[in-house]
Design a protein around this motif. Structure first.
Motif, mmCIF file in Angstrom:
data_model
loop_
_atom_site.group_PDB
_atom_site.id
_atom_site.type_symbol
_atom_site.label_atom_id
_atom_site.label_comp_id
_atom_site.label_asym_id
_atom_site.label_seq_id
_atom_site.Cartn_x
_atom_site.Cartn_y
_atom_site.Cartn_z
ATOM 1 N N ARG A 20 -0.370 33.076 -6.278
ATOM 2 C CA ARG A 20 -1.295 32.440 -5.341
ATOM 3 C C ARG A 20 -0.932 30.964 -5.167
ATOM 4 O O ARG A 20 -0.877 30.458 -4.041
ATOM 5 N N ALA A 21 -0.666 30.278 -6.257
ATOM 6 C CA ALA A 21 -0.291 28.861 -6.197
ATOM 7 C C ALA A 21 1.023 28.685 -5.433
ATOM 8 O O ALA A 21 1.151 27.774 -4.603
ATOM 9 N N ASN A 22 1.983 29.570 -5.695
ATOM 10 C CA ASN A 22 3.264 29.499 -4.979
ATOM 11 C C ASN A 22 3.062 29.734 -3.484
ATOM 12 O O ASN A 22 3.646 29.040 -2.650
ATOM 13 N N ALA A 23 2.241 30.715 -3.144
ATOM 14 C CA ALA A 23 1.981 31.031 -1.731
ATOM 15 C C ALA A 23 1.305 29.850 -1.047
ATOM 16 O O ALA A 23 1.665 29.490 0.082
ATOM 17 N N MET A 24 0.345 29.243 -1.716
ATOM 18 C CA MET A 24 -0.357 28.099 -1.125
ATOM 19 C C MET A 24 0.604 26.932 -0.907
ATOM 20 O O MET A 24 0.533 26.258 0.121
ATOM 21 N N MET A 25 1.503 26.713 -1.861
ATOM 22 C CA MET A 25 2.467 25.626 -1.734
ATOM 23 C C MET A 25 3.424 25.907 -0.561
ATOM 24 O O MET A 25 3.640 25.053 0.294
ATOM 25 N N ALA A 74 5.224 28.126 13.378
ATOM 26 C CA ALA A 74 5.398 27.442 12.094
ATOM 27 C C ALA A 74 4.788 28.263 10.959
ATOM 28 O O ALA A 74 5.378 28.400 9.881
ATOM 29 N N ILE A 75 3.619 28.831 11.204
ATOM 30 C CA ILE A 75 2.957 29.651 10.187
ATOM 31 C C ILE A 75 3.768 30.911 9.903
ATOM 32 O O ILE A 75 3.952 31.298 8.742
ATOM 33 N N GLU A 76 4.281 31.542 10.950
ATOM 34 C CA GLU A 76 5.092 32.751 10.761
ATOM 35 C C GLU A 76 6.347 32.447 9.948
ATOM 36 O O GLU A 76 6.765 33.254 9.125
ATOM 37 N N ALA A 77 6.943 31.272 10.172
ATOM 38 C CA ALA A 77 8.122 30.878 9.403
ATOM 39 C C ALA A 77 7.760 30.683 7.929
ATOM 40 O O ALA A 77 8.517 31.070 7.033
ATOM 41 N N ARG A 78 6.578 30.107 7.675
ATOM 42 C CA ARG A 78 6.139 29.921 6.286
ATOM 43 C C ARG A 78 5.879 31.270 5.619
ATOM 44 O O ARG A 78 6.245 31.474 4.461
ATOM 45 N N ILE A 79 5.253 32.176 6.347
ATOM 46 C CA ILE A 79 4.986 33.507 5.781
ATOM 47 C C ILE A 79 6.300 34.213 5.472
ATOM 48 O O ILE A 79 6.431 34.878 4.440
ATOM 49 N N ALA A 80 7.291 34.052 6.341
ATOM 50 C CA ALA A 80 8.594 34.678 6.114
ATOM 51 C C ALA A 80 9.265 34.130 4.853
ATOM 52 O O ALA A 80 10.093 34.821 4.246
ATOM 53 N N SER A 81 8.892 32.926 4.432
ATOM 54 C CA SER A 81 9.494 32.340 3.229
ATOM 55 C C SER A 81 8.878 32.877 1.936
ATOM 56 O O SER A 81 9.400 32.627 0.854
ATOM 57 N N LEU A 82 7.769 33.613 2.053
ATOM 58 C CA LEU A 82 7.116 34.161 0.856
ATOM 59 C C LEU A 82 7.902 35.340 0.298
ATOM 60 O O LEU A 82 8.486 36.127 1.054
ATOM 61 N N SER A 83 7.867 35.467 -1.029
ATOM 62 C CA SER A 83 8.470 36.648 -1.650
ATOM 63 C C SER A 83 7.566 37.851 -1.358
ATOM 64 O O SER A 83 6.415 37.693 -0.931
ATOM 65 N N ALA A 84 8.071 39.043 -1.617
ATOM 66 C CA ALA A 84 7.283 40.262 -1.375
ATOM 67 C C ALA A 84 5.991 40.231 -2.185
ATOM 68 O O ALA A 84 4.911 40.573 -1.679
ATOM 69 N N ARG A 85 6.060 39.802 -3.434
ATOM 70 C CA ARG A 85 4.869 39.768 -4.299
ATOM 71 C C ARG A 85 3.888 38.696 -3.825
ATOM 72 O O ARG A 85 2.677 38.918 -3.822
ATOM 73 N N GLU A 86 4.399 37.518 -3.413
ATOM 74 C CA GLU A 86 3.525 36.473 -2.883
ATOM 75 C C GLU A 86 2.802 36.967 -1.626
ATOM 76 O O GLU A 86 1.621 36.692 -1.437
ATOM 77 N N ARG A 87 3.504 37.738 -0.836
ATOM 78 C CA ARG A 87 2.899 38.297 0.384
ATOM 79 C C ARG A 87 1.807 39.302 0.026
ATOM 80 O O ARG A 87 0.746 39.331 0.652
ATOM 81 N N MET A 102 2.948 27.843 1.997
ATOM 82 C CA MET A 102 2.209 27.885 3.258
ATOM 83 C C MET A 102 1.651 26.509 3.633
ATOM 84 O O MET A 102 1.109 26.334 4.712
ATOM 85 N N GLN A 103 1.753 25.539 2.711
ATOM 86 C CA GLN A 103 1.233 24.187 2.908
ATOM 87 C C GLN A 103 -0.285 24.209 3.128
ATOM 88 O O GLN A 103 -0.834 23.482 3.959
ATOM 89 N N ALA A 104 -0.943 25.080 2.359
ATOM 90 C CA ALA A 104 -2.399 25.222 2.451
ATOM 91 C C ALA A 104 -3.042 24.398 1.342
ATOM 92 O O ALA A 104 -2.630 24.465 0.188
ATOM 93 N N LYS A 105 -4.064 23.622 1.693
ATOM 94 C CA LYS A 105 -4.766 22.803 0.700
ATOM 95 C C LYS A 105 -5.881 23.595 0.012
ATOM 96 O O LYS A 105 -6.226 23.330 -1.123
ATOM 97 N N THR A 106 -6.448 24.540 0.750
ATOM 98 C CA THR A 106 -7.547 25.342 0.212
ATOM 99 C C THR A 106 -7.313 26.814 0.533
ATOM 100 O O THR A 106 -6.478 27.161 1.374
ATOM 101 N N LEU A 107 -8.102 27.668 -0.119
ATOM 102 C CA LEU A 107 -8.015 29.096 0.158
ATOM 103 C C LEU A 107 -8.386 29.383 1.614
ATOM 104 O O LEU A 107 -7.765 30.218 2.268
ATOM 105 N N SER A 108 -9.370 28.658 2.150
ATOM 106 C CA SER A 108 -9.759 28.884 3.547
ATOM 107 C C SER A 108 -8.625 28.507 4.503
ATOM 108 O O SER A 108 -8.435 29.157 5.529
ATOM 109 N N ASP A 109 -7.843 27.464 4.171
ATOM 110 C CA ASP A 109 -6.651 27.126 4.972
ATOM 111 C C ASP A 109 -5.679 28.295 4.991
ATOM 112 O O ASP A 109 -5.127 28.655 6.030
#
Length: 195
Positions: free
Chosen positions: A170-175, A127-140, A177-184
């Motif tokens: 960063r905000a787009n990546a967190m959204m 699931a995490i790998e699928a979310r990472i794959a959804s990031l743009s190159a810059r978000e990555r 990735m479904q991360a609530k915090t930076l540590s997530d």
């Protein structure tokens, strides 16, 4: 449950059935391999000495096929070299006959729990790998900077963009990735990288 001794196999099948553990019995490793039952979320209990493919050979075949199913080896002829061979082959447990019912149930429950934990971890990683794959190159790139422990300004400098733009990525990546915090976010990236 794989054992060429019908009475031993039926006895263990009865024990497992009474304990609420679904069980399917086979008279030989060859019959088990021919049937090719699904092993996801399962545990294989096999005798060592059987006609045809023996229990240790079965462990090797399962590993060759990429099956990560836990295997409990039982034997009426335990010796130290055989136990060492079984452990080196990666069996979940090695139990000598006659065995204590509670010891056998405990070993099976532990093997099933570890199998469930492995399956859950694998599903989370996918699931995490699928979310990472959804990031743009810059978000990555921003994610990589955050995981490296860099501040927004340092990431902005490295990428030749403004700190405000880094905050947007960063905000787009967190959204995504479904991360609530930076540590997530860092935890997820670490799971994807190292499993």
């Amino acid at each position: 449950m794989i054992d060429d001794d019908d009475s031993a196999r039926h006895s263990l099948e009865f024990l497992l059935d009474c304990a609420g553990i679904r069980v399917r019995g086979f008279a030989s490793a060859d019959a088990f391999l021919a049937a090719a039952p699904p092993v996801d979320g399962a545990c294989v209990v096999t005798d060592v000495r059987m006609p045809g493919t023996n229990g240790m050979e079965l462990v090797a075949v399962l590993r060759e096929r990429g099956a990560s199913v836990p295997v409990i080896v039982i034997t009426g002829h335990a010796d130290v070299p055989l136990a060492i061979q079984a452990i080196k082959a990666g069996v979940a447990d090695f139990i000598e006959k006659p065995f204590d019912d509670e010891a056998m149930l405990g070993a099976i429950r532990q093997a099933l729990a570890s199998q469930a934990g492995t399956a859950d971890a694998r599903a989370e990683r996918q699931a995490i790998e699928a979310r990472i794959a959804s990031l743009s190159a810059r978000e990555r790139e921003v994610l990589d900077g955050l995981v490296a422990g860099k501040a927004n300004k340092a990431i902005a400098y490295d990428l030749s963009i403004s700190a405000r733009t880094v905050e947007v990525y960063r905000a787009n990546a967190m959204m995504k990735m479904q991360a609530k915090t930076l540590s997530d976010l860092v935890r997820m990236a670490t799971i994807a990288k190292f499993g």
